[in-house]
Design a protein around this motif. Structure first.
Motif, mmCIF file in Angstrom:
data_model
loop_
_atom_site.group_PDB
_atom_site.id
_atom_site.type_symbol
_atom_site.label_atom_id
_atom_site.label_comp_id
_atom_site.label_asym_id
_atom_site.label_seq_id
_atom_site.Cartn_x
_atom_site.Cartn_y
_atom_site.Cartn_z
ATOM 1 N N ILE A 76 20.366 35.657 -14.427
ATOM 2 C CA ILE A 76 19.931 36.044 -13.083
ATOM 3 C C ILE A 76 20.937 37.025 -12.482
ATOM 4 C CG2 ILE A 76 18.784 33.819 -12.720
ATOM 5 C CD1 ILE A 76 21.086 33.055 -10.846
ATOM 6 N N ALA A 77 20.459 37.809 -11.544
ATOM 7 C CA ALA A 77 21.327 38.727 -10.806
ATOM 8 C C ALA A 77 20.997 38.614 -9.329
ATOM 9 C CB ALA A 77 21.138 40.158 -11.287
ATOM 10 N N ILE A 78 21.943 38.121 -8.552
ATOM 11 C CA ILE A 78 21.813 38.013 -7.099
ATOM 12 C C ILE A 78 22.509 39.235 -6.512
ATOM 13 C CG2 ILE A 78 22.361 36.628 -5.060
ATOM 14 C CD1 ILE A 78 22.578 34.196 -7.045
ATOM 15 N N ILE A 79 21.751 40.073 -5.824
ATOM 16 C CA ILE A 79 22.250 41.391 -5.435
ATOM 17 C C ILE A 79 22.416 41.486 -3.921
ATOM 18 C CG2 ILE A 79 21.776 43.860 -5.533
ATOM 19 C CD1 ILE A 79 20.127 43.202 -8.100
ATOM 20 N N LYS A 80 23.594 41.943 -3.509
ATOM 21 C CA LYS A 80 23.892 42.105 -2.079
ATOM 22 C C LYS A 80 24.411 43.520 -1.829
ATOM 23 C CE LYS A 80 26.830 38.716 -2.299
ATOM 24 N NZ LYS A 80 27.894 37.763 -1.911
ATOM 25 N N THR A 81 24.079 44.053 -0.664
ATOM 26 C CA THR A 81 24.558 45.385 -0.287
ATOM 27 C C THR A 81 25.359 45.294 1.000
ATOM 28 O OG1 THR A 81 22.544 46.320 -1.228
ATOM 29 C CG2 THR A 81 23.870 47.772 0.132
ATOM 30 N N SER A 82 26.450 46.047 1.079
ATOM 31 C CA SER A 82 27.358 45.979 2.234
ATOM 32 C C SER A 82 26.888 46.893 3.366
ATOM 33 C CB SER A 82 28.772 46.391 1.804
ATOM 34 O OG SER A 82 28.775 47.750 1.372
ATOM 35 N N ASP A 83 25.615 46.756 3.750
ATOM 36 C CA ASP A 83 25.092 47.647 4.787
ATOM 37 C C ASP A 83 24.821 46.934 6.112
ATOM 38 O OD1 ASP A 83 22.968 46.154 3.950
ATOM 39 O OD2 ASP A 83 21.632 47.834 3.514
#
Length: 271
Positions: free
Chosen positions: A141-148
């Protein structure tokens, strides 16, 4: 079993889908290249994209798989995603309106499951338990977060934008319940939840990329968020827009902004 979010709120992104599809920062190609390298993706196998929203992962990542199953409970988001996919000729994506927590165990044998900007809205422990059995032995799995997130930005122009939002919506950050709910930060980080799951190992990867905005595109971004849905402003919406534009032009007369963002992939392997 601990439920981090007990009930789905259908108003969470009500009215945001059109803006989400057009104005959310897109994931960089380097992210998809990284995932393809880690999981040795070769155009075969299946991807499960949970909380797919307007298809910001499912659509650009589709060519690395034979089939993509994209799941989201929001009908408006799926409508936008299907339109975007149709315009690009993306015909190997199956769009499913459902919650991640309700996905059937019959829907299995996925090489990879992705969760982009969505995992924090879910019953995380339950979703991880279900995902483990849905993956192939060589999957993950890949849990993806963006610093926006502008609420925690050091950029003066972003701080100004949030100050304007607060002027019109109040000091507390809203979310859900038709604008009457309040944001609560996660008490337990994703890594800690993952460490208690069946997944034996995980690692964090970070990619930095440049994002450019105009005042109009950043207004669109704001309307795509759970804290500033267009409906929250009611009859004051046009006044808010004027206030935002005037305030941002005082910070940067060109009306153009550039920032460095980072996207983080929290990756876990089944084996």
């Amino acid at each position: 079993m601990v439920s981090t979010i007990p009930n789905y709120d259908p108003t969470l992104f009500q009215g945001a889908a059109w803006y989400y599809a057009r104005y959310r920062s897109k994931y960089p190609k380097a992210l998809f290249d990284l995932l393809a390298d880690i999981f040795k993706l070769d155009g075969t196998g299946r991807l499960l994209d949970l909380g797919c929203g307007a298809g910001l992962i499912a659509i650009p990542f589709r060519d690395r798989f034979a089939e993509v199953v994209a799941v989201d409970p929001d009908a408006e988001m799926l409508k936008e995603a299907e339109e975007q996919a149709r315009n690009l000729g993306a015909n190997n994506i199956i769009w499913v309106q459902d919650r991640a927590e309700s996905i059937s165990p019959d829907c299995s044998d996925f090489r990879l499951a992705t969760l982009g900007r969505s995992f924090h809205w879910m019953q995380r422990e339950l979703v991880l338990e279900k995902l483990y059995s849905l993956l192939s032995d060589d999957g993950g799995i890949a849990i993806i977060k963006t610093s926006d997130d502008p609420w925690h930005s050091e950029h003066p122009w972003k701080q100004t934008a949030i100050a304007v939002v607060k002027r019109w919506l109040g000091e507390q950050r809203r979310t859900g319940k038709a604008g009457q709910g309040l944001w609560k930060s996660l008490e337990i980080p994703h890594e800690e939840v993952l460490a208690k799951s069946k997944f034996p190992r995980y690692a964090n990867y970070e990619i930095k990329f440049e994002q450019s905005w105009t005042i109009d595109s950043y207004l669109g971004y704001i309307y795509s968020t759970a804290f500033a849905l267009p409906s929250f402003f009611g009859k004051n919406r046009e006044k808010f827009q004027v206030d935002l534009k005037e305030s941002l032009l005082k910070i940067e007369p060109s009306g153009k902004f550039t920032e460095e963002l980072s996207v983080t992939a929290l990756i876990a392997w089944k084996q």
